[in-house]
Design an enzyme around this catalytic site. Structure first.
Site, PDB file in Angstrom:
ATOM      1  N   TYR A  56       0.834  -1.197   0.000  1.00 31.94           N
ATOM      2  CA  TYR A  56       0.000   0.000   0.000  1.00 31.94           C
ATOM      3  C   TYR A  56       0.873   1.253   0.000  1.00 31.94           C
ATOM      4  O   TYR A  56       1.369   1.697   1.034  1.00 31.94           O
ATOM      5  CB  TYR A  56      -0.938   0.013   1.210  1.00 31.94           C
ATOM      6  CG  TYR A  56      -1.836  -1.185   1.330  1.00 31.94           C
ATOM      7  CD1 TYR A  56      -2.212  -1.927   0.218  1.00 31.94           C
ATOM      8  CD2 TYR A  56      -2.318  -1.596   2.577  1.00 31.94           C
ATOM      9  CE1 TYR A  56      -3.039  -3.030   0.335  1.00 31.94           C
ATOM     10  CE2 TYR A  56      -3.157  -2.696   2.699  1.00 31.94           C
ATOM     11  CZ  TYR A  56      -3.503  -3.418   1.573  1.00 31.94           C
ATOM     12  OH  TYR A  56      -4.319  -4.514   1.698  1.00 31.94           O
ATOM     13  N   HIS A 141       0.001 -12.324   1.591  1.00 33.84           N
ATOM     14  CA  HIS A 141      -0.712 -11.352   0.776  1.00 33.84           C
ATOM     15  C   HIS A 141      -0.827 -11.808  -0.680  1.00 33.84           C
ATOM     16  O   HIS A 141       0.161 -11.808  -1.416  1.00 33.84           O
ATOM     17  CB  HIS A 141       0.011 -10.006   0.842  1.00 33.84           C
ATOM     18  CG  HIS A 141      -0.815  -8.842   0.412  1.00 33.84           C
ATOM     19  ND1 HIS A 141      -0.322  -7.564   0.317  1.00 33.84           N
ATOM     20  CD2 HIS A 141      -2.132  -8.743   0.052  1.00 33.84           C
ATOM     21  CE1 HIS A 141      -1.273  -6.742  -0.078  1.00 33.84           C
ATOM     22  NE2 HIS A 141      -2.381  -7.440  -0.248  1.00 33.84           N
TER      23      HIS A 141
END
Length: 330
Positions: A56, A141
């Site tokens: 992110y 992830h």
């Protein structure tokens, strides 16, 4: 705000989890001041669970989250980050990262790495960016194309870290169901973060993943409850799974909106509340870029959703009759 334990880990999360992709400059810039105000508003609203990732904003969300938590009691909050994408310096790149969705300078590049060493190096770098000596939850992830390595190498590394008390809970975060369901069955993970696959619009997670998680006592955090914005404001030009919405999907969203508004309930409020009907769901993860967005989300979750609304959705074929829905007060 209610709290729930993730599986058998002892790690607790609030019903609302603050997702930090937005303050990592997802799609557009957010100032440091706006990010800090959003995180402060979340804390003031009773949110004590925060989810981030190196992905992110090339570490920006981790740095901003760490700055916001500095000086707050560490034992009062739950911090989750992710492994699988290591950040490698890319000093020769003068461009931006918008090709990957983030409005930040492309100072680093992402390297897929689900090796045991990659897990340790990624977590060490995350702790440095966060300015913390530990995180509570670590998630694999998006190992869509790396499931075997994640299972053979990354998962055992996380299991060792949990056994040593370095982290409290481990799991996997994805926007599909098949791989997380496999991890629920074949490993001892505590939690799944499922994005976009268990929402008021679609309930793919009910076919396998959610029943498996409930049967094995694993916690599920549900992200993407607005289906990348479609359930926020369905109409021409809306997106679904980060692409232009197909006509059939848009029609379904508009029908959902018509039913909820007939009961005086905003579609977003029903979408936020819906996942709590399933016993495996520990919380809903939502993002925000500003303090106003945080407060709006909290108010929406407080909206009363009558049983008759769920009944009408079933009657119109928008929910299957055996789909669990929240009980009053959930």
């Amino acid at each position: 705000m209610r709290t729930t334990t993730l599986g058998g880990s002892g790690v607790r999360v609030t019903g609302l989890v603050f997702g930090t992709a937005g303050i990592g400059n997802l799609y557009r810039p957010v100032t440091d001041e706006e990010a800090a105000a959003a995180l402060e508003a979340a804390w003031d609203a009773g949110i004590r669970a925060f989810d981030t990732a190196p992905h992110y904003g090339l570490g920006l969300s981790e740095r901003r989250l760490g700055a916001a938590l500095r000086g707050r009691p560490r034992e009062d909050c739950t911090v989750s980050t992710k492994v699988g994408r290591r950040l490698v310096p890319d000093d020769g790149n003068a461009g931006d990262d918008l090709a990957n969705g983030f409005a930040v300078p492309a100072t680093h590049r992402r390297v897929w790495d689900f090796s045991a060493d990659g897990v340790l190096r990624s977590l060490e770098a995350s702790l440095d960016r966060l300015g913390l000596d530990r995180v509570d939850v670590v998630l694999l992830h998006d190992p869509d194309d790396h499931a075997e390595q994640a299972l053979r190498e990354a998962y055992p590394a996380l299991e060792r870290l949990r056994g040593e008390g370095v982290v409290g809970a481990i799991g996997i975060g994805m926007n599909q169901c098949a791989v997380p369901a496999r991890f629920v069955r074949e490993t001892d993970i505590d939690v799944v973060l499922l994005a976009g696959r268990y929402t008021l619009l679609e309930q793919e997670g009910l076919a396998d993943l959610l029943p498996a998680a409930a049967a094995r006592g694993r916690g599920v955090l549900v992200g993407g409850v607005l289906n990348s914005g479609l359930l926020a404001d369905p109409g021409p030009g809306a997106t679904y799974d980060y692409a232009p919405v197909p006509d059939a999907v848009l029609d379904r969203a508009l029908r959902l909106k018509a039913v909820t508004e007939r009961h005086g309930v905003p579609l977003r409020a029903a979408a936020l509340r819906f996942p709590f009907g399933h016993p495996a769901v520990a919380g809903v993860l939502t993002g925000a870029r500003s303090a106003d967005e945080v407060r709006d989300t909290v108010e929406l979750l407080r909206c009363a959703v009558p049983d008759a609304l769920w009944d009408d959705l079933r009657a119109e074929g928008l929910l299957d009759h055996d789909t669990p829905v929240p009980k009053p007060g959930c």
